[in-house]
Design an enzyme around this catalytic site. Structure first.
Site, PDB file in Angstrom:
ATOM      1  N   ASP A  47       5.527  -7.193   2.531  1.00 20.86           N
ATOM      2  CA  ASP A  47       4.698  -7.612   1.406  1.00 20.86           C
ATOM      3  C   ASP A  47       5.553  -7.979   0.201  1.00 20.86           C
ATOM      4  O   ASP A  47       6.542  -7.302  -0.099  1.00 20.86           O
ATOM      5  CB  ASP A  47       3.810  -6.413   0.997  1.00 20.86           C
ATOM      6  CG  ASP A  47       2.355  -6.794   0.846  1.00 20.86           C
ATOM      7  OD1 ASP A  47       2.044  -7.997   0.930  1.00 20.86           O
ATOM      8  OD2 ASP A  47       1.530  -5.883   0.670  1.00 20.86           O
ATOM      9  N   GLU A  72      -9.446  -9.472   3.335  1.00 24.43           N
ATOM     10  CA  GLU A  72      -9.710  -8.055   3.041  1.00 24.43           C
ATOM     11  C   GLU A  72     -11.077  -7.863   2.391  1.00 24.43           C
ATOM     12  O   GLU A  72     -11.423  -8.515   1.398  1.00 24.43           O
ATOM     13  CB  GLU A  72      -8.603  -7.490   2.124  1.00 24.43           C
ATOM     14  CG  GLU A  72      -8.848  -6.007   1.815  1.00 24.43           C
ATOM     15  CD  GLU A  72      -7.651  -5.291   1.212  1.00 24.43           C
ATOM     16  OE1 GLU A  72      -6.558  -5.880   1.103  1.00 24.43           O
ATOM     17  OE2 GLU A  72      -7.823  -4.109   0.859  1.00 24.43           O
ATOM     18  N   SER A  98       0.846  -1.203   0.000  1.00 24.73           N
ATOM     19  CA  SER A  98       0.000   0.000   0.000  1.00 24.73           C
ATOM     20  C   SER A  98       0.879   1.250   0.000  1.00 24.73           C
ATOM     21  O   SER A  98       0.401   2.345  -0.293  1.00 24.73           O
ATOM     22  CB  SER A  98      -0.931   0.000   1.212  1.00 24.73           C
ATOM     23  OG  SER A  98      -0.222  -0.292   2.398  1.00 24.73           O
ATOM     24  N   GLU A 107      -0.273 -12.213  -1.813  1.00 22.36           N
ATOM     25  CA  GLU A 107      -1.709 -12.152  -2.093  1.00 22.36           C
ATOM     26  C   GLU A 107      -2.112 -13.434  -2.819  1.00 22.36           C
ATOM     27  O   GLU A 107      -1.413 -13.893  -3.712  1.00 22.36           O
ATOM     28  CB  GLU A 107      -2.037 -10.910  -2.930  1.00 22.36           C
ATOM     29  CG  GLU A 107      -1.911  -9.644  -2.112  1.00 22.36           C
ATOM     30  CD  GLU A 107      -2.464  -8.404  -2.808  1.00 22.36           C
ATOM     31  OE1 GLU A 107      -3.132  -8.516  -3.839  1.00 22.36           O
ATOM     32  OE2 GLU A 107      -2.212  -7.305  -2.277  1.00 22.36           O
ATOM     33  N   LYS A 151       4.396 -11.594   3.151  1.00 17.06           N
ATOM     34  CA  LYS A 151       2.979 -11.801   2.827  1.00 17.06           C
ATOM     35  C   LYS A 151       2.815 -11.845   1.313  1.00 17.06           C
ATOM     36  O   LYS A 151       3.442 -11.061   0.597  1.00 17.06           O
ATOM     37  CB  LYS A 151       2.103 -10.686   3.395  1.00 17.06           C
ATOM     38  CG  LYS A 151       0.616 -10.891   3.052  1.00 17.06           C
ATOM     39  CD  LYS A 151      -0.301  -9.941   3.778  1.00 17.06           C
ATOM     40  CE  LYS A 151      -0.422  -8.592   3.119  1.00 17.06           C
ATOM     41  NZ  LYS A 151      -0.881  -8.644   1.709  1.00 17.06           N
TER      42      LYS A 151
HETATM   43  O1  KIV Z   1      -0.514  -3.452   1.542  1.00 17.51           O
HETATM   44  C1  KIV Z   1      -1.302  -3.389   2.486  1.00 17.51           C
HETATM   45  O2  KIV Z   1      -1.337  -2.418   3.244  1.00 17.51           O
HETATM   46  C2  KIV Z   1      -2.196  -4.511   2.703  1.00 17.51           C
HETATM   47  C3  KIV Z   1      -3.225  -4.367   3.767  1.00 17.51           C
HETATM   48  C4  KIV Z   1      -4.425  -3.731   3.187  1.00 17.51           C
HETATM   49  C5  KIV Z   1      -3.523  -5.639   4.444  1.00 17.51           C
HETATM   50  O3  KIV Z   1      -2.094  -5.508   2.054  1.00 17.51           O
END
Ligand code: KIV
Length: 281
Positions: free
Chosen positions: A83, A181, A45, A114, A112
């Site tokens: 991420d 989400e 994000s 997706e 993390k």
């Molecule tokens: O990148 C991010 O902030 C996210 C959250 C919305 C969980 O994936």
């Protein structure tokens, strides 16, 4: 090793709610750790809230590495989660592994991704080699072109099946938690009851094992906030007022005040030095 480990996050399921927040730089991460968050998350994000992109599709591995490094330096207690950006794990498992290693080497404790079902192989390989993984299903912003925008998920049988299949595949592959989400609360509850690993909700209601929000949404710094985000303070207003005051004082000559600068004590000595310097130059 930090105090909060993936094992500890799993143990929290059903006992204590998991608190997670995004952070993208050193000072924010210091505060989030001090506040006692369990997971501090360097989310992709950042492409939108830090770099002003319209979506998360252009975030690079380099951006994720730089921001993960800054956050990791600040955090002593919480689990640092990074991420995997769009394009860093979809092409091949091998590439996914190489990129996950880079984030761990930048100081993350876990990564993390997706999706869930489509990445079973990658999750299994990462976990086997010692890299903890969190999954993410429901609204997956990296697939927003296919989803047709940012919208609530789990409104029909097909979507409910896909969400549950992702969550179960992640659990089976060894992931330690899964983000849900923008999923209807009933569906989030179903998933939370059906899997043994914690679910962390964002816009998915209260029947989950933990909650995550984006730093800029919590603090009122975002240009646009999703409807499910709660703003706890309007920092935009606070910051605007402060910098406007600074600008005004500069224009009026009120800043710097006497406490913000230093002068020679011995003015005669300065005059002597000045004469010599001016003659030399
Ligand atoms: O990148 C991010 O902030 C996210 C959250 C919305 C969980 O994936």
């Amino acid at each position: 090793m930090r105090e909060i480990t993936p094992k500890r996050i799993i143990e929290m399921k059903g006992k204590e709610k998991i608190a997670m927040i995004t952070a993208y730089d050193y000072p924010s991460a210091l505060l989030a750790d001090k506040a006692g968050f369990d997971i501090i998350f360097v989310g992709d994000s950042l492409g939108m809230v830090v770099y002003g992109d319209k979506n998360t599709l252009n975030v690079s591995m380099d951006q994720m590495i730089f921001h993960t490094r800054a956050v990791a330096k600040a955090v002593r207690r919480a689990l640092v989660l990074a991420d995997m950006p769009f394009g860093s794990y979809e092409v091949s498992v091998e590439e996914g592994i190489k990129n996950a290693i880079k984030l761990i080497q930048a100081g993350a404790d876990a990564v993390k991704i997706e999706g869930g079902y489509d990445h079973k192989k990658l999750v299994k390989r990462l976990v086997r080699m010692g890299i903890p993984v969190m999954g993410h299903t429901g609204l997956t912003p990296q697939r927003y072109l296919r989803l047709g925008g940012y919208r609530i998920m789990g409104e029909n049988e097909e979507e409910i099946e896909e969400i549950l299949r992702d969550a179960k595949a992640l659990e089976k592959s060894g992931a330690f938690a899964v983000v849900l989400e923008f999923v209807l609360a009933d569906v989030a509850k179903l998933v939370t009851e059906e899997i043994s690993i914690p679910t962390i909700g964002i816009g998915s209601g209260p029947y989950v094992d933990g909650q995550v929000l984006v730093w800029h949404d919590v603090l009122g710094l975002s240009e646009f906030s999703p409807p499910f985000a709660k703003r706890y303070v309007n920092l935009k207003e606070v910051i605007f007022e402060a910098i406007s005051k600074f600008k005004k004082e500069v224009k009026e000559g009120a800043f710097p005040g006497r406490e913000h600068y230093w002068e020679f004590q011995d003015k005669d000595k300065f005059e002597e030095i000045k004469e010599r310097v001016l003659r030399k130059i």
